[in-house]
Design an enzyme around this catalytic site. Structure first.
Site, PDB file in Angstrom:
ATOM      1  N   LYS A  96      -5.983  -7.923   6.126  1.00 49.77           N
ATOM      2  CA  LYS A  96      -7.554  -7.975   6.665  1.00 49.77           C
ATOM      3  C   LYS A  96      -7.410  -8.095   8.322  1.00 49.77           C
ATOM      4  CE  LYS A  96      -9.404 -10.281   2.409  1.00 49.77           C
ATOM      5  NZ  LYS A  96     -10.085 -11.491   1.864  1.00 49.77           N
ATOM      6  N   GLY A 114       6.802   2.797   3.012  1.00 52.32           N
ATOM      7  CA  GLY A 114       8.196   2.974   2.848  1.00 52.32           C
ATOM      8  C   GLY A 114       8.924   2.433   1.698  1.00 52.32           C
ATOM      9  N   PRO A 143       0.840  -1.182  -0.019  1.00 51.09           N
ATOM     10  CA  PRO A 143      -0.031  -0.058   0.033  1.00 51.09           C
ATOM     11  C   PRO A 143       0.833   1.423  -0.030  1.00 51.09           C
ATOM     12  CG  PRO A 143      -0.736  -1.484   1.801  1.00 51.09           C
ATOM     13  CD  PRO A 143       0.713  -1.984   1.248  1.00 51.09           C
ATOM     14  N   PRO A 144       0.245   2.599  -0.501  1.00 50.49           N
ATOM     15  CA  PRO A 144       0.909   3.758  -0.289  1.00 50.49           C
ATOM     16  C   PRO A 144       1.541   4.219   1.095  1.00 50.49           C
ATOM     17  CG  PRO A 144      -1.060   3.773  -1.609  1.00 50.49           C
ATOM     18  CD  PRO A 144      -0.989   2.419  -0.744  1.00 50.49           C
ATOM     19  N   GLY A 145       2.373   4.648   1.315  1.00 51.46           N
ATOM     20  CA  GLY A 145       3.052   5.209   2.520  1.00 51.46           C
ATOM     21  C   GLY A 145       3.719   4.094   3.395  1.00 51.46           C
ATOM     22  N   SER A 175     -14.419 -13.014  -1.263  1.00 50.94           N
ATOM     23  CA  SER A 175     -14.254 -13.252   0.135  1.00 50.94           C
ATOM     24  C   SER A 175     -15.386 -12.849   1.059  1.00 50.94           C
ATOM     25  CB  SER A 175     -12.872 -12.680   0.609  1.00 50.94           C
ATOM     26  OG  SER A 175     -12.739 -11.254   0.430  1.00 50.94           O
TER      27      SER A 175
END
Length: 789
Positions: free
Chosen positions: A734, A373, A369-371, A691
């Site tokens: 999740k 690192g 995901p973004p952010g 899911s």
């Protein structure tokens, strides 16, 4: 300072007494001569003050030529010749543009013994050095005759001499003044004029004047010859090119070209660039073409740019790099908190490179995901290896030429981004990050991802072909790292060349330590609060994480902390002093109302309301699923912007509920007399995937049986018509989402039990995990007992 060639000889002045100490005006590229009046334009404040001082005292001014002008145009005592001319300033006028216009009359030649700075101008000790009183002889008359004839020839060749000056020269009988007047009004170099001024005898003065006029005539003849040769071919639009050609020819004939030519320098750069033999042969051939081209050819700039790229690339330049595993581990720990598995995998990769001795193996791909690192980890790897770091963003790139470059047949062609990045690094072994590789597109201009196949294949990137260079470049020493948020959009052939390292979302505890150790110090410094007493309480930081951000990474957390720092910076700028302690009670004042409820779960157990778990490219999210029953004809209504797969999961869940109605204690055939509506809130966000099947089946089972669902239980899994719970992906993301939302129990498929090892220990301790094989296991855990009638 204008040329003084259009000036007549001054009227015979009265004898002047030269004082021993006078103000000094330094002249660049101009020499004053005795007994001649000249208008001047002074721009130098130093020279203007010298004139003003002399006028106020009624003094004479010494005009002395500098040997070489300084870049700042401020003359120093050591810069001047030892001989100048004492002059009287007849007129002086200050103009609106801060320049000074003068009419200067030359009086006498002077020797300069010492120049000193006085206030804002220069002054000097001088002694008069009059012209020698020597009688005319045959040699002097012969030299005068020769000089006058050469002067006439110069005028006939086009030397720009005013007509009145020419008449005076023809009638002068004084050899000394003749030489001075000719020197002043012709385009001699400053050193030639100074040599004429410093002559000790009449014979020497005439001889130096004759040599200078002869050189000027040679230049004029060459200029006329060039005009005759090229004038027929050149039109009005090519005048500028013609002048450059003139200059080259003149310098070549006179042998006055200083240093190496431009072509010699290019040839030396080609020799020193360390190119492979094949590339060197191409560069040498292009250089020969460049030399043969006429100066007005439009192709010159294209060839020159191409050669500049070839000689500017680091064909054999490498940054000294030594892999120290312990040092690399320390740097990774210093720069990033958490990400233990990522760091461990990177250190394993570097260890292999150290043993092999060069970059081998698959390309690393940081996916997450973004952010989280990904880019900063790449910078840390470069720092640990002591290599240069280059980053290019591939987001939105749709043209293959952006990767491979444009062919030189196109106007404005350039190499591709990879070669440009290598040139920017100045070394052939940088750490090269290809950011957002999942955002590549393709259209009629080609497929950029296909162009990357060669660059990212360790078996063939030692001869990477760029369309602009038309020569192979070795990329085998480059450590390529790619980043992606979502791997589904990366083409399979490209993904096959990369080893994916997953970057999971951060836990709340990890975010807390990242904020305390990295984000807050960075925000404090960026907002000008370094050295000020500013602290965040631990509870305040955790509250910002829970109530103002909900993300897998820490990018929004960094923004919120920066917002607080900006508000405090404003208070400091307004004059407030003291210690600033940010607590929980201060957050609403700085950040506004809470954006998210800390728990994120329902407050009480309800019928037909289930908390599911979903995976997104920004990390895990909780998914609220609601079901309602109403009189009808047995329809299943689905809303909430559900994708095709999710709709099919809802149909399967509905069929399961109908098939198990007896076991669920349903006596009324609801599928005939009722409509069921399943809704997933946040309808503006598209949702898809299998899911959520377990959660939908449980919601329907709860609805038809009347049994409430525990509000602190979250679940994920695909369900079959027979009620079996199947394996799903994205378990870690999740589970982290459930932990962030304040859940107590998470239901997972039994086959996903092995994935629990990837979840951080503090999260595993905070949650209870139930592994379900069938829907019976799910209902046993999540549904409340049937209410007693």
């Amino acid at each position: 300072m204008p040329e003084p060639r259009d000036l007549p000889i001054a009227a015979a002045p009265p004898p002047a007494v030269i004082p021993p100490h006078v103000p000094v005006v330094a002249l660049a590229d101009l020499v004053m001569f005795p007994k001649i009046s000249v208008p001047l334009l002074l721009t130098d404040p130093q020279a203007q003050e010298a004139v003003t001082t002399a006028q106020a005292a009624g003094q004479i001014v010494a005009f002395i030529t500098v040997k070489k002008a300084r870049p700042d145009k401020k003359a120093q005592p050591d810069d001047m010749y030892d001989v100048g001319t004492a002059c009287r300033v007849r007129e002086a006028m200050k103009l609106p543009d801060d320049t000074m216009r003068l009419l200067v009359e030359g009086l006498e030649r002077v020797r300069v013994s010492q120049v000193v700075a006085v206030g804002g101008h220069l002054e000097a000790d001088v002694a008069a050095w009059p012209a020698p009183q020597s009688a005319k002889n045959d040699r002097v008359e012969a030299e005068m005759y020769s000089v006058v004839n050469q002067f006439k020839e110069a005028v006939s060749l086009g030397a720009p001499v005013p007509f009145d000056v020419m008449l005076v020269v023809m009638n002068l009988t004084d050899p000394w003044q003749l030489a001075d007047l000719i020197a002043l009004n012709m385009d001699f170099r400053a050193d030639e004029k100074q040599a004429i001024l410093e002559a000790k005898t009449t014979e020497e003065k005439l001889e130096k004047t004759g040599l200078a006029v002869a050189r000027q005539n040679k230049v004029l003849k060459l200029s006329r010859k060039i005009q005759d040769d090229t004038g027929k071919e050149l039109g009005k639009m090519e005048r500028e090119m013609f002048l450059r050609e003139q200059l080259k020819s003149i310098e070549k004939e006179l042998g006055t070209v200083g240093g190496k030519s431009e072509f010699d320098e290019l040839g030396a750069k080609i020799e020193a660039a360390g190119m492979p033999d094949k590339v060197k042969a191409t560069a040498t051939k292009e250089l020969a073409r460049l030399q043969a081209m006429p100066s007005f050819s439009p192709e010159i700039s294209y060839v020159r740019t191409y050669l500049d790229w070839l000689v500017g690339l680091p064909w054999n330049k490498k940054t000294a790099s030594e892999i120290d595993i312990a040092k690399a581990g320390k740097i990774l720990d210093d720069d990033h908190y958490g990400l233990e598995k990522v760091k461990e995998r990177i250190l394993d990769y570097l260890a292999v490179q150290k043993l092999v001795g060069r970059v081998r193996g698959p390309i690393l791909c940081f996916a997450g995901p973004p952010g989280t690192g990904k880019t900063s980890i790449g910078k840390s790897i470069a720092r640990s290896l002591g290599r240069k770091f280059v980053r290019i963003s591939l987001g939105g790139v749709r043209d293959e030429a952006e990767i491979r470059g444009f062919r030189r047949t196109y106007v404005g062609a350039l190499p591709g981004r990879i070669i440009q990045g290598i040139a920017e690094a100045g070394t052939k072994n940088p750490v090269f990050m290809l950011d957002e590789i999942d955002k590549l597109g393709n259209d009629f201009r080609g497929d950029p991802s296909a162009a990357l196949l060669e660059a990212l294949d360790p078996e063939q990137n030692n001869e990477f072909s760029d369309h602009y260079l038309e020569s192979p470049f070795d990329l085998s020493d480059v450590l390529f790292i790619t980043t992606a948020n979502l791997l589904d959009t990366v083409p399979a052939p490209l993904r096959d060349r990369m080893e994916v390292i997953e970057f999971p979302g951060y836990t709340e505890d990890e975010k807390f330590h990242i904020a305390k150790g990295y984000l807050i110090p960075k925000a404090v410094e960026a907002n000008g609060l370094a050295g000020k007493k500013l602290t965040f309480t631990d509870n305040a930081v955790r509250t910002v994480i829970r109530s103002w951000t909900r993300e897998a990474g820490v990018r929004n957390l960094e923004r919120e902390l920066s917002t607080v720092c900006r508000k405090i910076a404003r208070q400091v700028a307004e004059g407030k002093r003291g210690h600033f302690a940010v607590g929980i009670s201060d957050l609403a004042k700085y950040l506004g109302p809470e954006r998210f409820h800390a728990a994120g779960s329902e407050k009480r157990d309800e019928v037909g309301v289930v908390t599911g778990l979903a995976w997104t490219e920004a990390g895990g999210e909780i998914l609220r699923i609601e079901a309602a029953i109403m009189p009808g004809s047995g329809q299943l209504i689905l809303t909430g912007n559900l994708g095709k797969i999710m709709q099919e999961s809802a149909q399967a869940a509905f069929s399961y509920a109908r098939a198990r109605s007896k076991e669920l204690g349903v006596k009324v055939p609801f599928h005939k007399t009722s409509d069921i509506h399943v809704h997933v809130p946040q309808g503006a966000i598209p949702k898809d995937g299998p899911s959520a099947g377990v959660a939908m089946a449980l919601a329907l089972a709860s609805l038809v049986s009347g049994r409430a669902i525990r509000h602190d239980v979250a679940m994920t899994g695909e369900v079959t018509l027979r009620g079996k719970v199947l394996e799903i992906g994205g378990v870690k993301e999740k589970v982290l989402a459930a932990h962030r939302a304040g859940m107590h129990t998470v239901i997972l498929p039994k086959e996903n039990e092995r994935d629990i090892a990837e979840i951080p220990k503090e999260v595993r301790k905070a949650l209870r995990f139930v592994y379900a094989r069938t829907m019976d296991d799910v209902m046993k855990t999540a549904m409340m007992p049937r209410a007693k009638s």
